[in-house]
Design a protein around this motif. Structure first.
Motif, short mmCIF file in Angstrom:
data_model
loop_
_atom_site.label_atom_id
_atom_site.label_comp_id
_atom_site.label_asym_id
_atom_site.label_seq_id
_atom_site.Cartn_x
_atom_site.Cartn_y
_atom_site.Cartn_z
N TRP A 146 7.75 -10.02 5.12
CA TRP A 146 6.74 -9.90 4.07
C TRP A 146 7.18 -10.67 2.83
O TRP A 146 8.36 -10.65 2.46
CB TRP A 146 6.53 -8.43 3.73
N SER A 232 5.37 -5.69 -6.95
CA SER A 232 4.43 -6.27 -5.98
C SER A 232 3.00 -6.30 -6.50
O SER A 232 2.21 -7.16 -6.10
CB SER A 232 4.47 -5.47 -4.68
N LEU A 234 0.94 -4.10 -5.74
CA LEU A 234 0.17 -3.60 -4.59
C LEU A 234 0.52 -2.12 -4.38
O LEU A 234 1.30 -1.77 -3.48
CB LEU A 234 0.51 -4.41 -3.33
N GLU A 261 -1.38 -9.45 2.62
CA GLU A 261 -0.81 -8.12 2.36
C GLU A 261 -0.39 -7.37 3.62
O GLU A 261 -0.13 -6.17 3.56
CB GLU A 261 -1.77 -7.23 1.55
N ARG A 263 1.94 -5.80 5.94
CA ARG A 263 3.34 -5.39 5.80
C ARG A 263 3.95 -5.03 7.16
O ARG A 263 5.13 -5.29 7.41
CB ARG A 263 3.40 -4.17 4.87
N TYR A 278 -1.03 -2.26 5.55
CA TYR A 278 -1.28 -3.26 4.51
C TYR A 278 -0.97 -2.66 3.14
O TYR A 278 -1.25 -1.48 2.90
CB TYR A 278 -2.73 -3.74 4.55
N TRP A 279 -0.40 -3.49 2.26
CA TRP A 279 -0.22 -3.11 0.86
C TRP A 279 -1.34 -3.77 0.07
O TRP A 279 -1.49 -5.01 0.11
CB TRP A 279 1.13 -3.59 0.35
N ARG A 281 -4.16 -3.84 -3.57
CA ARG A 281 -4.21 -3.65 -5.02
C ARG A 281 -4.94 -2.37 -5.41
O ARG A 281 -4.63 -1.75 -6.41
CB ARG A 281 -4.89 -4.85 -5.69
#
Length: 334
Positions: A146, A232, A234, A261, A263, A278-279, A281
């Motif tokens: 990542w 990040s 995120l 995004e 991960r 997923y990371w 916002r």
């Protein structure tokens, strides 16, 4: 505040986690002294850290599992703290209310080791009501791959050339006591100096360099740079579980893993044979990621969407409510 130089430094260390400051200085247009101070500030505040993790050979020799735990009402944080103390549970995440309260990443030497952990250490804990365990059959994306996305293509090209070509893991390596002591120290601080590792193992810095190079080349150990959400940007973690046609599963690395995004992405056992984290916002991006995933892999049927509320432990590092590192419960998958 996290500066643009901080972000660039973190991205550079994600590509080359043990790079010398003097090597990164011209690339980032800053002195080695400045980079040293920046990194010390980031680590002291728990915003970023480098650690040793299992290398690619673990995918063949070891077993990775994802465990979902349901507990009695009101016991989530208490149980999470207990589970975080268990060495095999390398990552522990509190989930939004739903079918499960905790999600764990478990590393064990083999499949029986996973079952022993679940049956003899996890399921017997007070407050545990139900446990579901799925095993990764293929791991297409994980934390070592990542990237933050702060460097441009020319900078990444320079870093890639300096790192050398990626190759297949070499021959098997038998770990001695000195190797294990060195790995324990590198789990705590992946940028530990060769001189400190030499003093710990009773050897020379040159010997440590050779040992570490051998373990890395053999795929026994890898390094990764982790960050808090403040770095990040995120803060929202979502894990999708879904079903895809068997013939499409091997396309995951060319489809879902390419989405921004991403991960974690794995093919797993059970009716839902795909697991992806997923990371993001904000929570508004959850639907966007799901829509994009289904567009990239039309046979995918998303069966569950699991929101992470707080990561208590990530690959052996203990985190506070803001995702900053505050301690270590070292992993020992070797």
């Amino acid at each position: 505040m996290v500066s643009e130089l901080d972000l660039a430094l973190v991205h550079a260390l994600q590509v080359r986690p043990r790079a010398a400051w003097t090597d990164l200085a011209p690339l980032l247009d800053a002195s080695a002294v400045t980079l040293t101070r920046r990194w010390q500030r980031l680590t002291a505040r728990g915003l970023a850290w480098v650690s040793a993790v299992p290398g690619p050979v673990f995918a063949r020799s070891g077993c990775t599992a994802f465990v979902f735990v349901r507990c009695v009402p009101g016991a989530r944080r208490r149980l999470a703290a207990r589970v975080a103390a268990l060495r095999q549970a390398v990552t522990v995440e509190l989930l939004a209310p739903g079918r499960a309260d905790l999600m764990l990443d478990v590393l064990a030497p083999d499949l029986p080791g996973v079952h022993r952990f679940v049956d003899e250490e996890l399921s017997v804990l007070p407050d545990v009501l139900e446990v579901e365990c799925v095993v990764a059959t293929s791991l297409y994306q994980e934390g070592t791959r990542w990237r933050l996305g702060s460097l441009d293509s020319s900078q990444l090209s320079v870093l890639g050339r300096a790192a050398g070509p990626d190759g297949a893991p070499g021959t098997a390596v038998d770990l001695g006591e000195a190797d294990r002591a060195m790995l324990d120290a590198l789990v705590r601080d992946g940028r530990a100096r060769l001189s400190d590792l030499a003093a710990l193992t009773g050897s020379s810095a040159a010997t440590v360099r050779r040992r570490l190079g051998r373990l890395t080349a053999a795929g026994v150990v890898a390094f990764r740079c982790d960050v808090a959400p403040a770095v990040s940007g995120l803060p929202v973690s979502v894990t999708f579980r879904g079903r895809a046609a068997a013939g499409d599963v091997n396309r995951l690395h060319r489809t879902l893993a390419t989405l921004p995004e991403c991960r974690l992405l794995a093919a797993v056992t059970g009716p839902a044979n795909v697991l992806a984290t997923y990371w993001l916002r904000d929570t508004g991006a959850v639907q966007q990621r799901e829509t994009a995933a289904c567009a990239h892999l039309p046979s995918l049927e998303v069966t569950d969407r699991v929101l992470g509320v707080r990561t208590v432990k990530r690959m052996g590092h203990l985190l506070d409510d803001d995702g900053r590192r505050v301690g270590v419960c070292p992993i020992r998958p070797w």
